[in-house]
Design a protein around this motif. Structure first.
Motif, PDB file in Angstrom:
ATOM      1  N   MET A   1       0.854  -1.196   0.000  1.00  0.00           N
ATOM      2  CA  MET A   1       0.000   0.000   0.000  1.00  0.00           C
ATOM      3  C   MET A   1       0.887   1.243   0.000  1.00  0.00           C
ATOM      4  O   MET A   1       1.853   1.325   0.751  1.00  0.00           O
ATOM      5  CB  MET A   1      -0.929   0.005   1.220  1.00  0.00           C
ATOM      6  CG  MET A   1      -1.939   1.156   1.237  1.00  0.00           C
ATOM      7  SD  MET A   1      -3.020   1.118   2.685  1.00  0.00           S
ATOM      8  CE  MET A   1      -4.064  -0.275   2.292  1.00  0.00           C
ATOM      9  N   SER A   2       0.568   2.206  -0.849  1.00  0.00           N
ATOM     10  CA  SER A   2       1.390   3.405  -0.961  1.00  0.00           C
ATOM     11  C   SER A   2       1.158   4.341   0.226  1.00  0.00           C
ATOM     12  O   SER A   2       0.274   4.136   1.043  1.00  0.00           O
ATOM     13  CB  SER A   2       1.090   4.130  -2.266  1.00  0.00           C
ATOM     14  OG  SER A   2      -0.211   4.633  -2.236  1.00  0.00           O
ATOM     15  N   LEU A   3       1.957   5.402   0.257  1.00  0.00           N
ATOM     16  CA  LEU A   3       1.947   6.316   1.401  1.00  0.00           C
ATOM     17  C   LEU A   3       0.595   6.996   1.581  1.00  0.00           C
ATOM     18  O   LEU A   3       0.064   7.072   2.699  1.00  0.00           O
ATOM     19  CB  LEU A   3       3.047   7.359   1.209  1.00  0.00           C
ATOM     20  CG  LEU A   3       3.330   8.277   2.395  1.00  0.00           C
ATOM     21  CD1 LEU A   3       3.757   7.480   3.611  1.00  0.00           C
ATOM     22  CD2 LEU A   3       4.400   9.298   2.031  1.00  0.00           C
ATOM     23  N   LEU A   4       0.010   7.496   0.498  1.00  0.00           N
ATOM     24  CA  LEU A   4      -1.252   8.227   0.604  1.00  0.00           C
ATOM     25  C   LEU A   4      -2.397   7.299   1.019  1.00  0.00           C
ATOM     26  O   LEU A   4      -3.233   7.664   1.850  1.00  0.00           O
ATOM     27  CB  LEU A   4      -1.567   8.905  -0.735  1.00  0.00           C
ATOM     28  CG  LEU A   4      -2.505  10.111  -0.703  1.00  0.00           C
ATOM     29  CD1 LEU A   4      -2.059  11.127   0.336  1.00  0.00           C
ATOM     30  CD2 LEU A   4      -2.587  10.756  -2.076  1.00  0.00           C
ATOM     31  N   SER A   5      -2.442   6.104   0.455  1.00  0.00           N
ATOM     32  CA  SER A   5      -3.469   5.139   0.853  1.00  0.00           C
ATOM     33  C   SER A   5      -3.295   4.719   2.308  1.00  0.00           C
ATOM     34  O   SER A   5      -4.284   4.513   3.028  1.00  0.00           O
ATOM     35  CB  SER A   5      -3.405   3.902  -0.053  1.00  0.00           C
ATOM     36  OG  SER A   5      -3.836   4.205  -1.356  1.00  0.00           O
ATOM     37  N   LEU A   7      -2.074   6.595   4.688  1.00  0.00           N
ATOM     38  CA  LEU A   7      -2.556   7.727   5.482  1.00  0.00           C
ATOM     39  C   LEU A   7      -4.079   7.704   5.604  1.00  0.00           C
ATOM     40  O   LEU A   7      -4.636   8.004   6.665  1.00  0.00           O
ATOM     41  CB  LEU A   7      -2.105   9.038   4.827  1.00  0.00           C
ATOM     42  CG  LEU A   7      -2.361  10.321   5.610  1.00  0.00           C
ATOM     43  CD1 LEU A   7      -1.405  10.451   6.774  1.00  0.00           C
ATOM     44  CD2 LEU A   7      -2.231  11.541   4.702  1.00  0.00           C
ATOM     45  N   ILE A   8      -4.756   7.327   4.523  1.00  0.00           N
ATOM     46  CA  ILE A   8      -6.216   7.347   4.501  1.00  0.00           C
ATOM     47  C   ILE A   8      -6.807   6.174   5.276  1.00  0.00           C
ATOM     48  O   ILE A   8      -7.716   6.345   6.113  1.00  0.00           O
ATOM     49  CB  ILE A   8      -6.733   7.332   3.050  1.00  0.00           C
ATOM     50  CG1 ILE A   8      -6.339   8.618   2.328  1.00  0.00           C
ATOM     51  CG2 ILE A   8      -8.259   7.157   3.013  1.00  0.00           C
ATOM     52  CD1 ILE A   8      -6.611   8.587   0.835  1.00  0.00           C
ATOM     53  N   PHE A   9      -6.296   4.969   5.026  1.00  0.00           N
ATOM     54  CA  PHE A   9      -6.978   3.771   5.521  1.00  0.00           C
ATOM     55  C   PHE A   9      -6.418   3.218   6.826  1.00  0.00           C
ATOM     56  O   PHE A   9      -7.012   2.299   7.400  1.00  0.00           O
ATOM     57  CB  PHE A   9      -6.967   2.686   4.435  1.00  0.00           C
ATOM     58  CG  PHE A   9      -7.810   3.036   3.254  1.00  0.00           C
ATOM     59  CD1 PHE A   9      -9.199   3.038   3.347  1.00  0.00           C
ATOM     60  CD2 PHE A   9      -7.224   3.408   2.051  1.00  0.00           C
ATOM     61  CE1 PHE A   9      -9.986   3.375   2.265  1.00  0.00           C
ATOM     62  CE2 PHE A   9      -8.004   3.751   0.968  1.00  0.00           C
ATOM     63  CZ  PHE A   9      -9.389   3.732   1.062  1.00  0.00           C
ATOM     64  N   ALA A  14      -7.565   0.619  12.165  1.00  0.00           N
ATOM     65  CA  ALA A  14      -7.546   0.736  13.629  1.00  0.00           C
ATOM     66  C   ALA A  14      -8.966   0.679  14.199  1.00  0.00           C
ATOM     67  O   ALA A  14      -9.184   0.085  15.267  1.00  0.00           O
ATOM     68  CB  ALA A  14      -6.867   2.042  14.035  1.00  0.00           C
ATOM     69  N   GLY A  15      -9.934   1.280  13.485  1.00  0.00           N
ATOM     70  CA  GLY A  15     -11.319   1.216  13.929  1.00  0.00           C
ATOM     71  C   GLY A  15     -11.858  -0.205  13.917  1.00  0.00           C
ATOM     72  O   GLY A  15     -12.573  -0.619  14.842  1.00  0.00           O
ATOM     73  N   VAL A  16     -11.503  -0.962  12.879  1.00  0.00           N
ATOM     74  CA  VAL A  16     -11.914  -2.373  12.820  1.00  0.00           C
ATOM     75  C   VAL A  16     -11.264  -3.160  13.960  1.00  0.00           C
ATOM     76  O   VAL A  16     -11.902  -4.013  14.594  1.00  0.00           O
ATOM     77  CB  VAL A  16     -11.537  -2.981  11.451  1.00  0.00           C
ATOM     78  CG1 VAL A  16     -11.776  -4.489  11.443  1.00  0.00           C
ATOM     79  CG2 VAL A  16     -12.325  -2.306  10.337  1.00  0.00           C
ATOM     80  N   LEU A  17     -10.000  -2.874  14.246  1.00  0.00           N
ATOM     81  CA  LEU A  17      -9.307  -3.528  15.361  1.00  0.00           C
ATOM     82  C   LEU A  17     -10.028  -3.269  16.679  1.00  0.00           C
ATOM     83  O   LEU A  17     -10.210  -4.201  17.494  1.00  0.00           O
ATOM     84  CB  LEU A  17      -7.865  -3.017  15.431  1.00  0.00           C
ATOM     85  CG  LEU A  17      -7.027  -3.506  16.624  1.00  0.00           C
ATOM     86  CD1 LEU A  17      -6.863  -5.019  16.574  1.00  0.00           C
ATOM     87  CD2 LEU A  17      -5.658  -2.814  16.639  1.00  0.00           C
ATOM     88  N   LEU A 129     -13.347   6.199  11.712  1.00  0.00           N
ATOM     89  CA  LEU A 129     -13.996   6.176  10.399  1.00  0.00           C
ATOM     90  C   LEU A 129     -14.103   7.588   9.836  1.00  0.00           C
ATOM     91  O   LEU A 129     -13.872   7.824   8.635  1.00  0.00           O
ATOM     92  CB  LEU A 129     -15.383   5.540  10.513  1.00  0.00           C
ATOM     93  CG  LEU A 129     -16.231   5.519   9.228  1.00  0.00           C
ATOM     94  CD1 LEU A 129     -15.546   4.704   8.146  1.00  0.00           C
ATOM     95  CD2 LEU A 129     -17.633   4.971   9.524  1.00  0.00           C
ATOM     96  N   LEU A 130     -14.429   8.545  10.684  1.00  0.00           N
ATOM     97  CA  LEU A 130     -14.498   9.942  10.268  1.00  0.00           C
ATOM     98  C   LEU A 130     -13.120  10.432   9.801  1.00  0.00           C
ATOM     99  O   LEU A 130     -13.016  11.156   8.798  1.00  0.00           O
ATOM    100  CB  LEU A 130     -15.000  10.801  11.430  1.00  0.00           C
ATOM    101  CG  LEU A 130     -15.069  12.309  11.204  1.00  0.00           C
ATOM    102  CD1 LEU A 130     -16.001  12.647  10.041  1.00  0.00           C
ATOM    103  CD2 LEU A 130     -15.551  13.017  12.479  1.00  0.00           C
ATOM    104  N   ASP A 131     -12.081  10.023  10.495  1.00  0.00           N
ATOM    105  CA  ASP A 131     -10.715  10.392  10.111  1.00  0.00           C
ATOM    106  C   ASP A 131     -10.401   9.895   8.693  1.00  0.00           C
ATOM    107  O   ASP A 131      -9.869  10.635   7.856  1.00  0.00           O
ATOM    108  CB  ASP A 131      -9.739   9.786  11.112  1.00  0.00           C
ATOM    109  CG  ASP A 131      -8.324  10.321  10.949  1.00  0.00           C
ATOM    110  OD1 ASP A 131      -8.109  11.196  10.089  1.00  0.00           O
ATOM    111  OD2 ASP A 131      -7.434   9.865  11.691  1.00  0.00           O
ATOM    112  N   THR A 132     -10.748   8.652   8.407  1.00  0.00           N
ATOM    113  CA  THR A 132     -10.537   8.090   7.070  1.00  0.00           C
ATOM    114  C   THR A 132     -11.283   8.891   6.005  1.00  0.00           C
ATOM    115  O   THR A 132     -10.740   9.205   4.938  1.00  0.00           O
ATOM    116  CB  THR A 132     -10.990   6.619   7.030  1.00  0.00           C
ATOM    117  OG1 THR A 132     -10.038   5.820   7.736  1.00  0.00           O
ATOM    118  CG2 THR A 132     -11.098   6.098   5.607  1.00  0.00           C
ATOM    119  N   ALA A 133     -12.542   9.234   6.286  1.00  0.00           N
ATOM    120  CA  ALA A 133     -13.354   9.961   5.308  1.00  0.00           C
ATOM    121  C   ALA A 133     -12.764  11.330   4.989  1.00  0.00           C
ATOM    122  O   ALA A 133     -12.701  11.740   3.823  1.00  0.00           O
ATOM    123  CB  ALA A 133     -14.784  10.104   5.833  1.00  0.00           C
ATOM    124  N   VAL A 134     -12.304  12.031   6.013  1.00  0.00           N
ATOM    125  CA  VAL A 134     -11.751  13.378   5.802  1.00  0.00           C
ATOM    126  C   VAL A 134     -10.456  13.311   4.991  1.00  0.00           C
ATOM    127  O   VAL A 134     -10.259  14.082   4.040  1.00  0.00           O
ATOM    128  CB  VAL A 134     -11.498  14.077   7.153  1.00  0.00           C
ATOM    129  CG1 VAL A 134     -10.766  15.394   6.942  1.00  0.00           C
ATOM    130  CG2 VAL A 134     -12.818  14.322   7.880  1.00  0.00           C
TER     131      VAL A 134
END
Length: 532
Positions: A1-5, A7-9, A14-17, A129-134
């Motif tokens: 997974m690349s750097l930007l992905s 950062l997003i996911f 962590a939320g799933v964990l 989840l909100l963090d990922t969306a933003v």
């Protein structure tokens, strides 16, 4: 997974964990969230340090950085061609500073989440989840992908306000949801219209690629959003109507008058961490959307509408400031101050000058840090005595000297005192508005003059609040019980507030830390909107 992905996911993982961790470990959930955000800050700092400020981005894919483009959804539509949606990410001078801002504000919000005591598993899962969306919104270059992340923000915010908020939390959550959804529904119609109007120069098929939408050469002649088309919709030129619809959708987020009424209710009822995220990050998505989408895809309509956008910005500055003067609830006062301060963003953008757009971007970054600081400070007070009414407090400086020092820094920074980031941001926004009449004729000078009155209003309501609550002989509505409860800031609170205060000063003394990263993108956007 690349750097930007990553950062997003990373927050999503962590939320799933947290969801699969046993409920008996609930005391550890906040540390999982904290560790995730710290890693995110390290990643965003690495991206900032390695960002090439000479690459403009905006409408040229070759000038975006950390680009990721993979085929995602492909459906053969027969005679209508092929539906192609890409997983398309990239950053430029507009998105890079906002990714760093998001990481830092989320850190402060997770530190404020120590006060959350109920249903921690659900809370931190929604928080991440909100963090990922933003992060996804600030990184997406495919309009369909952007829309998915944009809508994804609604779900966690609705539940975070509706489940962990104040007495009228259900009302505030529903009002926020309906306002945002209203703008989003019409945004989807414009996205569909743009899709069938734009062709990818490489494949010849329709595309959701936002960069292709910014290039007039890629428009299909005769389509409803074509540059060469004279078609009218509802008596309005099609492209102007598309611009208006998208602007309204993002203006709700900014928010501007008269689309601002959800903000005071949402802030008052939201828990402190959610108020920090709302003010520090969510409002910036509106300004980012106006720059990235409205001005970049519809530059012709942006030129036509610039006078009106400037007027709306001025009205928001004055209306928000006057309403803040009338408030007795400290949190509601800061909420209305956000309406006023975000008006400078719109005023600066509407000027279409290098100073104005740079000032608008700086105001988004500055307000992100300073409003987060102010809402954190309100949360500190409320967590101790569960009261925010300004008349119920007096002489707090004698009881909470460290807290008072942070309040003074936050207030003086927010009212635009030289040496703080808000001074640079508001000064550049006003300079851009003032010079616009000579540079491009978009805004008259009286708008800059009226906007400057907003700074005086900020000084009025912030200094008056400081005098009423913190100075003089100590008098509290709750008497001795409140005196015992009003302890000074603890180490966790000091860390969060010190980070925000330091950044507010650092950007005031060294604004080039932000300006250098965004300068090429600002100039490219101006060239796109106003080629002359």
């Amino acid at each position: 997974m690349s750097l930007l992905s990553t950062l997003i996911f990373l927050p999503l993982l962590a939320g799933v964990l947290i969801l699969v961790m046993p409920s008996a470990w609930q005391s550890r959930f906040k540390y999982v969230a904290l560790g995730t955000i710290v890693i995110q800050i390290v990643l965003s700092a690495f991206m900032y340090m390695n960002f090439n400020a000479d690459l403009a981005g905006v409408s040229d894919q070759n000038k975006f950085q950390l680009v990721e483009r993979l085929p995602w959804i492909s459906i053969d539509l027969g005679g209508l061609g092929k539906l192609q949606i890409d997983y398309f990410l990239g950053i430029d001078g507009f998105s890079m500073p906002l990714l760093v801002l998001t990481s830092i504000v989320m850190l402060v919000a997770v530190l404020a989440s120590w006060e959350i005591k109920t249903n921690l598993k659900g809370y931190f899962a929604l928080f991440l989840l909100l963090d990922t969306a933003v992060m996804g919104v600030f990184s997406s270059l495919d309009f369909f992908l952007f829309y998915i992340f944009y809508e994804l923000m609604l779900l966690p915010l609705y539940f975070l306000i509706g489940m962990w908020g104040g007495v009228r939390r259900e009302y505030a959550a529903i009002k926020f949801f309906l306002y945002t959804l209203l703008g989003s529904v019409f945004m989807l119609l414009v996205i569909i219209g743009l899709y069938f109007s734009v062709t990818d120069p490489k494949t010849g098929s329709h595309t959701f690629n936002m960069l292709a939408m910014m290039d007039p050469a890629n428009y299909t002649a005769g389509s409803i959003f074509s540059v060469v088309s004279k078609q009218m919709l509802l008596g309005v030129p099609a492209r102007l109507l598309g611009f208006i619809v998208l602007f309204v959708a993002f203006a709700i987020k900014v928010p501007v008058v008269p689309l601002h009424t959800w903000l005071p209710d949402a802030h008052v009822e939201a828990p402190t961490p959610v108020s920090i995220i709302l003010a520090g990050i969510l409002l910036k998505i509106g300004g980012y959307g106006i720059l990235r989408i409205c001005f970049s895809i519809f530059p012709d309509a942006a030129v036509q509408s610039s006078w009106w956008l400037g007027l709306i910005g001025v009205v928001s500055i004055l209306y928000g400031g006057l309403n803040a003067l009338a408030q007795t609830d400290l949190k509601r006062l800061i909420a209305y101050s956000s309406v006023s301060h975000m008006g400078f963003v719109l005023l600066g953008i509407a000027s279409v000058t290098p100073e104005g757009i740079s000032g608008g971007m700086m105001q988004m970054i500055s307000h992100g840090f300073l409003s987060s600081m102010l809402f954190f400070l309100v949360g500190v007070l409320y967590s101790r005595v569960h009261d925010r009414q300004i008349p119920n407090f007096r002489g707090l400086a004698l009881l909470m000297p460290k807290y008072t020092a942070f309040v003074m820094i936050g207030f003086f920074a927010s009212l635009g005192l030289p040496g703080f980031s808000a001074f640079i941001a508001e000064a550049f926004s006003l300079i851009g508005a003032f010079t616009s009449e000579n540079v491009n004729g978009f805004l008259p000078r009286w708008m800059a003059v009226c906007g400057s009155v907003g700074i005086l209003l900020s000084a009025g309501y912030l200094l008056w609040t400081l005098q009423r609550m913190f100075f003089g002989e100590t008098r509290l509505m709750g008497g001795e019980e409140w005196k015992l409860a009003l302890t000074d800031v603890n180490p966790r609170e000091v860390i969060a507030l010190s980070v925000l205060a330091f950044l507010g000063v650092l950007l005031g003394v060294m604004p080039s830390l932000a300006f250098e990263k965004m300068n090429s993108a600002v100039l490219e956007l101006i060239r796109l909107v106003n080629p002359q």
